[in-house]
Design a protein around this motif. Sequence first.
Motif, PDB file in Angstrom:
ATOM      1  N   ILE A 114      -5.005   4.535   5.622  1.00 26.01           N
ATOM      2  CA  ILE A 114      -5.944   4.575   4.497  1.00 26.01           C
ATOM      3  C   ILE A 114      -6.573   5.958   4.383  1.00 26.01           C
ATOM      4  CG2 ILE A 114      -8.140   3.654   3.636  1.00 26.01           C
ATOM      5  CD1 ILE A 114      -7.305   0.952   4.909  1.00 26.01           C
ATOM      6  N   LEU A 115      -6.939   6.528   5.525  1.00 25.94           N
ATOM      7  CA  LEU A 115      -7.556   7.859   5.522  1.00 25.94           C
ATOM      8  C   LEU A 115      -6.590   8.934   5.028  1.00 25.94           C
ATOM      9  CD1 LEU A 115      -9.836   9.865   6.313  1.00 25.94           C
ATOM     10  CD2 LEU A 115      -8.863   9.878   8.627  1.00 25.94           C
ATOM     11  N   PHE A 116      -5.384   8.958   5.592  1.00 29.30           N
ATOM     12  CA  PHE A 116      -4.440  10.042   5.298  1.00 29.30           C
ATOM     13  C   PHE A 116      -3.737   9.891   3.946  1.00 29.30           C
ATOM     14  CE2 PHE A 116      -3.824  10.569  10.154  1.00 29.30           C
ATOM     15  CZ  PHE A 116      -4.974  11.343  10.210  1.00 29.30           C
ATOM     16  N   LEU A 117      -3.443   8.650   3.533  1.00 28.46           N
ATOM     17  CA  LEU A 117      -2.715   8.456   2.282  1.00 28.46           C
ATOM     18  C   LEU A 117      -3.651   8.270   1.089  1.00 28.46           C
ATOM     19  CD1 LEU A 117       0.255   6.146   3.366  1.00 28.46           C
ATOM     20  CD2 LEU A 117       0.277   8.597   2.969  1.00 28.46           C
ATOM     21  N   ALA A 118      -4.581   7.315   1.206  1.00 26.37           N
ATOM     22  CA  ALA A 118      -5.486   7.055   0.087  1.00 26.37           C
ATOM     23  C   ALA A 118      -6.612   8.082  -0.003  1.00 26.37           C
ATOM     24  CB  ALA A 118      -6.071   5.649   0.209  1.00 26.37           C
ATOM     25  N   GLY A 119      -7.143   8.488   1.165  1.00 27.77           N
ATOM     26  CA  GLY A 119      -8.269   9.414   1.168  1.00 27.77           C
ATOM     27  C   GLY A 119      -7.880  10.873   1.013  1.00 27.77           C
ATOM     28  N   MET A 120      -6.919  11.324   1.837  1.00 31.62           N
ATOM     29  CA  MET A 120      -6.575  12.749   1.861  1.00 31.62           C
ATOM     30  C   MET A 120      -5.278  13.060   1.111  1.00 31.62           C
ATOM     31  SD  MET A 120      -7.581  13.359   5.884  1.00 31.62           S
ATOM     32  CE  MET A 120      -7.343  15.129   5.834  1.00 31.62           C
ATOM     33  N   HIS A 121      -4.560  12.028   0.658  1.00 29.54           N
ATOM     34  CA  HIS A 121      -3.328  12.198  -0.131  1.00 29.54           C
ATOM     35  C   HIS A 121      -2.320  13.130   0.558  1.00 29.54           C
ATOM     36  CE1 HIS A 121      -5.254  10.073  -3.452  1.00 29.54           C
ATOM     37  NE2 HIS A 121      -6.320  10.854  -3.278  1.00 29.54           N
ATOM     38  N   PHE A 131      -3.548  -7.560  23.234  1.00 31.24           N
ATOM     39  CA  PHE A 131      -4.716  -6.923  22.629  1.00 31.24           C
ATOM     40  C   PHE A 131      -4.429  -5.492  22.209  1.00 31.24           C
ATOM     41  CE2 PHE A 131      -8.601  -4.356  22.983  1.00 31.24           C
ATOM     42  CZ  PHE A 131      -9.376  -4.987  22.006  1.00 31.24           C
ATOM     43  N   GLN A 132      -3.688  -4.760  23.055  1.00 26.13           N
ATOM     44  CA  GLN A 132      -3.411  -3.370  22.696  1.00 26.13           C
ATOM     45  C   GLN A 132      -2.517  -3.283  21.454  1.00 26.13           C
ATOM     46  OE1 GLN A 132      -0.449  -1.191  23.212  1.00 26.13           O
ATOM     47  NE2 GLN A 132       0.791  -3.065  23.397  1.00 26.13           N
ATOM     48  N   GLY A 133      -1.710  -4.341  21.212  1.00 31.02           N
ATOM     49  CA  GLY A 133      -0.919  -4.394  19.987  1.00 31.02           C
ATOM     50  C   GLY A 133      -1.800  -4.498  18.749  1.00 31.02           C
ATOM     51  N   ILE A 134      -2.837  -5.347  18.848  1.00 35.25           N
ATOM     52  CA  ILE A 134      -3.788  -5.481  17.741  1.00 35.25           C
ATOM     53  C   ILE A 134      -4.542  -4.175  17.526  1.00 35.25           C
ATOM     54  CG2 ILE A 134      -5.869  -6.670  16.971  1.00 35.25           C
ATOM     55  CD1 ILE A 134      -4.913  -9.132  18.484  1.00 35.25           C
ATOM     56  N   LEU A 135      -4.977  -3.577  18.629  1.00 38.34           N
ATOM     57  CA  LEU A 135      -5.738  -2.331  18.537  1.00 38.34           C
ATOM     58  C   LEU A 135      -4.907  -1.218  17.909  1.00 38.34           C
ATOM     59  CD1 LEU A 135      -8.437  -0.980  19.295  1.00 38.34           C
ATOM     60  CD2 LEU A 135      -7.382  -0.297  21.460  1.00 38.34           C
ATOM     61  N   ASN A 136      -3.644  -1.133  18.308  1.00 35.46           N
ATOM     62  CA  ASN A 136      -2.753  -0.119  17.749  1.00 35.46           C
ATOM     63  C   ASN A 136      -2.616  -0.288  16.242  1.00 35.46           C
ATOM     64  OD1 ASN A 136       0.421   0.616  17.108  1.00 35.46           O
ATOM     65  ND2 ASN A 136      -0.535   2.041  18.536  1.00 35.46           N
ATOM     66  N   THR A 137      -2.520  -1.522  15.801  1.00 33.51           N
ATOM     67  CA  THR A 137      -2.411  -1.792  14.368  1.00 33.51           C
ATOM     68  C   THR A 137      -3.687  -1.424  13.630  1.00 33.51           C
ATOM     69  OG1 THR A 137      -0.886  -3.586  14.805  1.00 33.51           O
ATOM     70  CG2 THR A 137      -1.921  -3.572  12.654  1.00 33.51           C
ATOM     71  N   ALA A 138      -4.833  -1.735  14.238  1.00 28.10           N
ATOM     72  CA  ALA A 138      -6.116  -1.387  13.609  1.00 28.10           C
ATOM     73  C   ALA A 138      -6.229   0.127  13.425  1.00 28.10           C
ATOM     74  CB  ALA A 138      -7.269  -1.904  14.467  1.00 28.10           C
ATOM     75  N   PHE A 139      -5.850   0.867  14.467  1.00 28.33           N
ATOM     76  CA  PHE A 139      -5.846   2.332  14.351  1.00 28.33           C
ATOM     77  C   PHE A 139      -4.905   2.783  13.231  1.00 28.33           C
ATOM     78  CE2 PHE A 139      -7.008   2.680  19.085  1.00 28.33           C
ATOM     79  CZ  PHE A 139      -8.336   2.940  18.800  1.00 28.33           C
ATOM     80  N   PHE A 176       0.834  -1.203   0.000  1.00 29.16           N
ATOM     81  CA  PHE A 176       0.000   0.000   0.000  1.00 29.16           C
ATOM     82  C   PHE A 176       0.870   1.256   0.000  1.00 29.16           C
ATOM     83  CE2 PHE A 176      -2.074   3.321   2.567  1.00 29.16           C
ATOM     84  CZ  PHE A 176      -3.252   3.521   1.858  1.00 29.16           C
ATOM     85  N   TYR A 177       1.901   1.269   0.846  1.00 26.61           N
ATOM     86  CA  TYR A 177       2.779   2.438   0.925  1.00 26.61           C
ATOM     87  C   TYR A 177       3.480   2.705  -0.410  1.00 26.61           C
ATOM     88  CZ  TYR A 177       2.302   2.047   6.023  1.00 26.61           C
ATOM     89  OH  TYR A 177       1.822   1.988   7.302  1.00 26.61           O
ATOM     90  N   THR A 178       3.974   1.638  -1.042  1.00 28.03           N
ATOM     91  CA  THR A 178       4.716   1.827  -2.291  1.00 28.03           C
ATOM     92  C   THR A 178       3.805   2.262  -3.433  1.00 28.03           C
ATOM     93  OG1 THR A 178       4.545  -0.557  -2.799  1.00 28.03           O
ATOM     94  CG2 THR A 178       6.534   0.207  -1.669  1.00 28.03           C
ATOM     95  N   ALA A 179       2.494   2.072  -3.261  1.00 29.50           N
ATOM     96  CA  ALA A 179       1.552   2.544  -4.283  1.00 29.50           C
ATOM     97  C   ALA A 179       1.290   4.042  -4.156  1.00 29.50           C
ATOM     98  CB  ALA A 179       0.240   1.767  -4.172  1.00 29.50           C
ATOM     99  N   TYR A 180       1.423   4.580  -2.932  1.00 35.76           N
ATOM    100  CA  TYR A 180       1.106   5.995  -2.706  1.00 35.76           C
ATOM    101  C   TYR A 180       2.335   6.868  -2.422  1.00 35.76           C
ATOM    102  CZ  TYR A 180      -3.832   4.829  -2.653  1.00 35.76           C
ATOM    103  OH  TYR A 180      -5.093   4.407  -3.025  1.00 35.76           O
TER     104      TYR A 180
END
Length: 472
Positions: free
Chosen positions: A157-164, A143-151, A31-35
């Motif tokens: 996705i929001l900042f790179l794909a959505g807001m560029h 669990f907090q590791g999973i949550l951190n990744t989800a965030f 994803f990063y290398t695409a944007y």
Amino acid sequence: MDKYKTLAANTALISIGTFASKFLLFFMVRFYTAYLSPADYGTADLITQTANLVIPIVSFGITDGVFRFAMDNPALRRNVFSSGILVISAGGCFLLLISLVLYPMGHLNMELVLIMLYALCSCIHSLCAQFIRGQGRMQMYAFQGILNTAFLIALNILFLAGMHLGIVGYVVAVAAADLLCTIFLVFKEKLWKYVTWRPDMGILRSMLKYSIPMIPTTIFWWITSVSDRYMIRAFIDSEANGMYTIACKIPTIMTLLAGIFLEAWQFSAVTESQGDTKERDDFFSRIWELFQAALLLAGSVLISFAKPEIMILAAKEYFSVWQYVPILCVASAFSAFSTFMGSIYLVDKKSGLYFWTSLFGALVNIGLNLVLIPSPLGVQGAAIATLCSYIVMFLVRVVSARKIIPLQMHGKKLLLGTVLVLLQSAIMVLQTPGWLIVQILIPLLLFLMYREVVIATAKRVLKEGRNGLRRR
């Protein structure tokens, strides 16, 4: 609980959180290398790596102290956590002071702001997470590791794909994910109950005595791991650095797997270090042999599939970086070996030994980088320098660690295994005739060499798994 079961249980819990989260982030590279272009990706990586250099300075390495001291005496945990808050608050004020000085001078550019934001959010999150880990709350830590990744994924996705937002979005996503995860931990674990406005100064001094030597240690480790990227940028260009950064992502799989185990192992190394010394030494020796086998086998397999791994991981313009993967995989194995030996220092709180051994490795790395990167080897020279410095650091740590716990090193197997993966790497990079056969043969030879410990461990895991199912 049996010490092997405790280690396995903690490893499993951390694996659930860490592996699931890091595995998803690994595939985010596509994803990063695409944007982000190679140059932008290289710049973003340097910003985050520079922030990682700032973190131990701002925090005085206190998060390591919080984890270690939270394990000792539950009655003193309020003082331990509060001491950590006090130190990181002082570090935050220091960052703010720097900002106030740089702003009128016109030197407070966006990159510096991003570095400061990343560092501060990371320190706060690490403080809370390591305190919970030190309490033995492995389920919540996972669990907090999973949550951190989800965030992090959602914000990327929001900042790179959505807001560029490009580089800014890449860095802010990490900082915001850390901050949101910290807020969750504070309210879920009611961490305010562990806050006292007047922590015991004796405990604070003991924590700082342990933690402060970790500041240069972390810096030296950072130099060994990351300084090559700055030198590649200086001697070659940002695009070459971006390409090298992508190549480093493949060995990250090994670092991830080793890191999961080592987080659980550090807890066991301290708790199981008491009592009968012969039993302790045998425990450490058995775990070391298993760890050695796992890393060399994993490295060999990753080397064999370097080309398809890059094709899956990154966009097609990055394909040529496969040639750096083999050497970096061996380097990652020795990085993990060095960390394992360093965990023995944790038993007796010998943080000074972290300092000297890391300094030695950093000096070797800088010297070799200065020689090899400007040479015809170029980027490959950086990989070789990293490998050599980790091997040197490992050997130095072996000498000092065995004075604390005289574990059996299984040196003949380690030497032969290292020779095999280095030979495999050379043949892979040079693409000599018959290279494909070698990529199949060497992993098989390594398995045969370590078959006893691998099969014994597999049987033990299956047995415990069946027993667990019966109990249900």
